[in-house]
Design an enzyme around this catalytic site. Structure first.
Site, short mmCIF file in Angstrom:
data_model
loop_
_atom_site.label_atom_id
_atom_site.label_comp_id
_atom_site.label_asym_id
_atom_site.label_seq_id
_atom_site.Cartn_x
_atom_site.Cartn_y
_atom_site.Cartn_z
N GLU A 49 20.57 -45.83 -33.15
CA GLU A 49 21.11 -45.39 -34.69
C GLU A 49 22.74 -45.43 -34.50
O GLU A 49 23.37 -45.03 -33.78
CB GLU A 49 20.91 -43.67 -34.65
N ASP A 60 26.61 -32.65 -38.99
CA ASP A 60 27.13 -32.75 -37.84
C ASP A 60 28.33 -31.72 -37.13
O ASP A 60 29.04 -31.26 -37.81
CB ASP A 60 27.93 -34.35 -37.83
#
Lengths: 267, 107
Positions: A49, A60
């Site tokens: 990824e 995140d």
């Protein structure tokens, strides 16, 4: 069959958990990514990824925020990430997915982005701030360019939300292992097992668990339950500890992650 | 959204915490696109001046966010006829902002 589907079909036959390695494009240096992809693929990553850095990465935690800031300061953009992906694709046949947020994609142009990503050898897209209900435009562009489009389910998702994500997704369904943002953690949330079971009721797509995956024990606990794991922050933390030689860090970390230790239960 | 050419969110500044944000809601964006509402900007200094003036003249401590609206409404009202009606929404109270005002105006 897409590269992603073929990979999961092969691993399912081998009864092996897929390990998907996450790399922030342009971290730790602007030109680092292709060699790190090569190192990851050689060290057991079944797919990779590639995170295109965004200024406000709302899903995140601290690690990916920090690596994103480093990459942005180094001048990383969607256009440069596409070049990095193309160079990375020349080194390996494993599936490559772009992970980024909607804003950089919209600024680049939805259809132009999908076309360019597909041309560069990207196989799928993960867009954490795109809910399935708003995804029709990107889905059209992704289908037209043969890109899979992955959606998220979390322990906090309603059954209706899980069903919508499973219906909207192609490639695999991304199960969030914790309630919170990305970042390495000691233990997996026990909510992940009922979550996997719930996804299985709605789709035959592979279920891949991410957020907090950092140890061989986590893999062992998910063996036979999930189809794969995504390891991101823990891998980036390893790079951060020795940024002079990131390829060695990536290889060592992924090899150690694959070394199956004593079987642990989730919780 | 205040953003760069490559889609990154730009840093913002406003003396008013509630306005220190790079985006606007979809309703406002839609009203703007329909030309049903006109959106203007006001500086920190203009908003502070309006804050003091509303306090002195009306005995109302308006929030700094609302003080932006007053700062725009005052010169606008001066251009209108006496019979025209101007409505300003004081959407919040300014006692929460006193520390910021003290810091900016020297007391």
């Amino acid at each position: 069959m897409s590269r992603i589907a073929a990979t999961f079909a092969r691993l399912r036959a081998e009864r092996r958990l897929a390990v998907i390695a996450y790399l922030t494009v342009g971290y730790p240096r602007p030109d680092a990514t292709p060699s790190l992809v090569e190192a990851a693929a050689r060290s057991g990553a079944d797919a990779i990824e590639l995170g295109i850095p965004f200024s406000d990465p709302l899903a995140d935690g601290r690690t990916i925020q920090a690596t994103s800031q480093v990459a942005l300061k180094g001048g990383m953009t969607v256009a440069r990430a596409l070049e990095a992906a193309r160079a990375a694709r020349a080194t390996t046949d494993v599936p490559l997915l772009f992970m980024t947020y909607l804003n950089p994609i919209l600024a680049f142009g939805l259809e132009r982005f999908c076309r360019a990503a597909s041309d560069a050898g990207i196989d799928g897209l993960i867009v954490p701030d795109l809910p399935p209900t708003e995804s029709a435009d990107l889905r059209r562009a992704a289908d037209a360019t043969k890109l899979d489009l992955v959606f998220f389910v979390a322990p906090t998702s309603s059954e209706v939300g899980i069903e919508a994500a499973c219906r909207a997704a192609t490639g695999f369904v991304y199960g969030i292992a914790v309630t919170g943002v990305t970042g390495a953690r000691a233990h997996l949330d026990e909510g992940v097992l009922p979550l996997i079971a719930s996804v299985r009721r709605h789709t035959t797509l592979p279920v891949v668990v991410g957020f907090g995956i950092s140890k061989p024990e986590h893999l062992a606990a998910l063996e036979g339950l999930a189809d794969g794991v995504i390891v991101a922050s823990a891998l980036l933390d390893a790079i951060a500890r020795s940024p002079q030689d990131p390829a060695t860090q990536v290889s060592r970390f992924l090899r150690e992650l694959r070394s199956v230790g004593p079987r642990h239960t989730v919780g | 959204m205040a953003r760069s050419a490559t889609g990154q969110v730009l840093p913002t500044h406003s003396g008013s915490a509630g306005l220190d944000y790079p985006g606007v809601g979809p309703e406002h964006a839609f009203l703007n696109d329909q030309h049903r509402a006109e959106y203007v900007s006001v500086t920190d200094e203009q908003a502070l001046a309006a804050f003091h003036q509303t306090s002195r003249l009306e005995g109302i401590i308006a929030a700094l966010e609302s003080s932006h609206a007053i700062a725009h409404a005052m010169p606008l009202a001066a251009e209108l006829a006496a019979k025209d009606i101007v409505l300003v929404n004081l959407s919040g109270r300014g006692d929460k902002d006193l520390d910021i005002v003290r810091g900016s105006s020297g007391g």
